[in-house]
Scaffold this motif. Structure first.
Motif, short mmCIF file in Angstrom:
data_model
loop_
_atom_site.label_atom_id
_atom_site.label_comp_id
_atom_site.label_asym_id
_atom_site.label_seq_id
_atom_site.Cartn_x
_atom_site.Cartn_y
_atom_site.Cartn_z
N PRO A 1 0.72 -1.17 0.28
CA PRO A 1 -0.30 0.54 -0.13
C PRO A 1 0.88 1.52 -0.08
O PRO A 1 1.96 1.22 0.80
N ALA A 2 0.85 2.15 -1.09
CA ALA A 2 1.23 3.35 -1.03
C ALA A 2 1.63 4.46 0.29
O ALA A 2 1.98 4.76 0.50
N GLN A 3 0.63 4.23 0.61
CA GLN A 3 0.10 4.92 2.18
C GLN A 3 1.02 4.31 3.36
O GLN A 3 1.58 5.29 4.36
N GLU A 4 1.70 3.08 3.34
CA GLU A 4 2.27 2.98 4.45
C GLU A 4 4.00 3.89 4.44
O GLU A 4 4.61 3.72 3.32
N GLU A 5 4.43 3.88 5.57
CA GLU A 5 5.45 4.63 5.39
C GLU A 5 6.52 4.02 6.07
O GLU A 5 6.39 3.01 6.58
N SER A 6 8.21 4.35 5.40
CA SER A 6 9.17 4.08 5.48
C SER A 6 9.31 3.75 6.91
O SER A 6 9.25 4.42 7.21
N ASP A 7 9.97 2.84 7.35
CA ASP A 7 10.76 2.97 8.88
C ASP A 7 12.14 3.82 9.09
O ASP A 7 12.78 4.50 10.02
N LEU A 8 12.55 4.17 7.77
CA LEU A 8 13.65 4.82 7.28
C LEU A 8 13.22 6.07 6.86
O LEU A 8 12.33 6.53 5.82
N GLN A 9 13.84 6.96 7.74
CA GLN A 9 13.09 8.13 7.80
C GLN A 9 14.89 9.24 6.61
O GLN A 9 15.96 9.63 7.16
N LEU A 10 14.23 9.64 5.14
CA LEU A 10 15.53 9.88 4.63
C LEU A 10 14.86 11.48 4.33
O LEU A 10 14.00 11.42 3.83
#
Lengths: 294, 330
Positions: free
Chosen positions: B16-25
């Protein structure tokens, strides 16, 4: 191996072709130096003009004639700015043209984000540095023609005589009714135009535009002008002397390459000749290198 | 070719596109030796593409070939608090202070085309200068018979180009070439310098059958010089630059170059940075050689196709899919 190949017609053509672009640069330098000015923006100007020309052809499909007109107009504008900053704002030519050189280098980079233009140059444009129907490289003919015009202007017209009068004694020239700022500005216009022309020939010769293309020619151009001043007319910068200076440097490089002299030695030789020529010119009392106006 | 995963289809539908990554870049810093150098520009452009494909903002410092600008630029990137830094071809000793400050600030640094990975550099993706020179020398040997006269250009200002020339000398002996002329290239315009030299050199040595250059811009200039004096000599280059590909396509004396996978290396560099930022165990000081491949008239990319893809792999697809799967980025 070399002696019998050096004095041949084909080698003469190689020497003349190699001398064509430096000659055009050196002629502009000579004219500003007649009035004891400097133009350090010639290399960056040529790089910018080459990049503009190549980009207009490769990306916009502009014809060679229009490209040449546009380049001539822009290079003259650069010369005008150099002249006005120097004569109206009173900034030394050395500083003004050094600053201009930095600006032009930035603009050259900005056109294609530093990328070279290596394809898309029109055939008629490339022909400017190819064999002409007369059996001689077109660049040699153009450089020779430009040299002839500069020679005539400096030797046989009031403009040229006035420029020499300013170089000899600007105060006396002013009292004689010669507009020093106007003539110095014209000198910068000619130097900028010659840089634009050199940039065009350089781009046609390499069939590509490279952002640092003109930079290599700054030192050799001044070297040739100083050789001409030192050897031909006892300290006066002059067109035939510059022609001899350019040919001397070209023959020297050609000869050194033919006998396999290493490149770094060639640089040492050029630098030594430049210092020697400046020393001779200054010794003859006609020029105060970087020492300001008399 | 779709560079950004978003909107490209494929793996997009799996997560799902809305799922956020744990990596904050936030920001990737790129320190460039000089954007006017085609090889460096290729590295930074590909790094930027890779970073932007996963939503990383890019801050590029162009040192314009000036060591002091490079040193200041590196420190400035650290001061700005970027997440990670890619050093594109700036010699590590020049930016030693910035590297120390980056290490103290916990900012990982990956090198591209450095030739070494000293302390402070997680990994360096670089040309295999000797290996790739051996490749192009093998190609030259195919075109120029044993015992022939050959000439060469060299640039002794860089470790990489010196290595290439050393390898050429070894191969010249191996293939029995008679090296009759060597020219030291004068920067910044290798092409014009090489062109002028070639015309005089071939007049003095008309029997020269091949010219080795160790540089594509020089090879392009040599090719124009060969054409101008109507010699039958051929020339080979090094790097796979655009002007080299164009010259090879034209069917003139420029016969071959050795292309390096610069773009693939840049994507690999971003991958290593992501591993470090994700806390994965990464061995420090790795030297990763970029693969090389010979480009001739037979396999040169058509006009408009871009650079030669050395590995033949779709590395953009490979890395974007990997990053989507591992980090949910893109």
């Amino acid at each position: 191996m070399v002696p019998e190949r050096f004095p041949t017609l084909s080698n003469l053509e190689i020497v003349l072709e190699a001398a064509a672009v430096p000659l055009v640069f050196s002629l502009g330098v000579t004219i500003v130096m007649v009035m004891e000015d400097f133009d350090l923006s010639i290399g960056a100007n040529a790089s910018l003009m080459g990049m503009i020309a190549a980009t207009l052809m490769a990306e916009q499909g502009v014809s060679t004639v229009f490209v040449l007109l546009i380049v001539a107009a822009i290079s003259l504008l650069i010369g005008l700015v150099n002249g006005l900053v120097t004569t109206r704002l009173g900034v030394s030519a050395f500083i003004a043209t050094l600053g201009m050189s930095t600006i032009l280098a930035g603009l050259t980079f900005a056109i294609n984000s530093g990328a070279n233009v290596y394809e898309g140059l029109s055939g008629s444009f490339v022909q400017l540095s190819r064999m002409s129907s007369l059996g001689v490289n077109t660049a040699i003919l153009i450089a020779g023609g430009f040299c002839g015009i500069c020679w005539f202007v400096m030797a046989a017209t009031r403009l040229g005589h006035n420029m020499y009068a300013i170089g000899s004694n600007p105060t006396a020239a002013r009292y004689s009714g010669i507009s020093v700022p106007l003539h110095r500005t014209i000198g910068f216009l000619i130097a900028a135009f010659s840089s634009g022309l050199a940039g065009i020939l350089l781009t046609a010769r390499s069939e590509s535009a490279y952002i640092h293309a003109g930079e290599t020619f700054l030192i050799p151009s001044y070297t040739a002008a100083f050789i001409g001043a030192a050897t031909f007319t006892s300290g006066l910068f002059n067109v035939p002397g510059t022609l001899v200076g350019v040919l001397l440097v070209a023959i020297l490089f050609n000869g050194m390459t033919m006998v396999g002299v290493e490149g770094y030695v060639q640089n040492i030789v050029t630098g030594t000749i430049l210092i020697g020529a400046i020393a001779l010119t200054v010794r003859q009392g006609r020029f105060q290198f970087l020492g300001g106006r008399r | 070719m779709c560079l950004a995963v978003s909107g490209c289809g494929g793996t997009d539908t799996e997560t799902p596109a809305q799922e956020e990554s744990d990596l904050q870049l936030n920001v990737l810093g790129i320190l460039s030796l000089g954007e006017s150098l085609e090889g460096v520009n290729r590295l930074t452009s590909a790094t930027r593409e890779a970073a932007e494909a996963i939503g990383w903002d890019v801050r590029l410092v162009d040192a314009q070939g000036d060591p002091s600008k490079a040193a200041t630029g590196m420190r400035s990137l650290v001061q700005q608090g970027v997440d990670a830094i890619v050093d594109a071809a700036v010699e590590p000793s020049i930016i030693a202070q910035g590297l120390t400050e980056a290490r103290e600030a916990g900012i990982p640094v990956v090198g591209l085309s450095l030739g070494s990975a000293p302390e402070g550099i997680v990994a360096d993706f670089a040309h295999d200068d000797q290996g790739n020179t051996a490749l192009i020398d093998d190609e030259l040997a195919r075109l120029v018979p044993r015992g022939s006269d050959v000439a060469a250009t060299r640039f002794l200002g860089l470790q990489a180009t010196e290595k290439r020339y050393e390898q050429f000398r070894l191969d010249a002996e191996k293939y029995g070439w008679n090296v009759v002329a060597v020219h030291d290239l004068t920067p910044p315009d290798f092409g014009t310098d090489a062109q002028t030299w070639t015309q005089s050199m071939l007049t003095a040595n008309p029997g020269v059958a091949g010219v080795w250059t160790g540089s594509d811009p020089a090879a392009a200039g040599v090719a124009r010089g060969i054409a101008a004096v109507r010699s039958d000599a051929i020339v080979v280059g090094f790097n796979g630059d655009m002007d080299a590909l164009a010259a090879i396509r034209s069917g003139g004396p420029f016969k071959a170059t050795v292309a390096a996978g610069l773009e693939e290396g840049a994507w690999g560099a971003v991958d290593v940075l992501l591993q470090v930022l994700a806390g994965e165990p990464v061995e420090s000081g790795q030297q990763i050689g970029l693969p090389g491949a010979i480009v001739t008239e037979e396999n040169v990319p058509a006009e408009g196709e871009g650079y030669f893809n050395v590995s033949g792999e779709d590395y953009v697809k490979k890395y974007t899919a990997l990053w989507k799967q591992k980090y949910n980025l893109g």
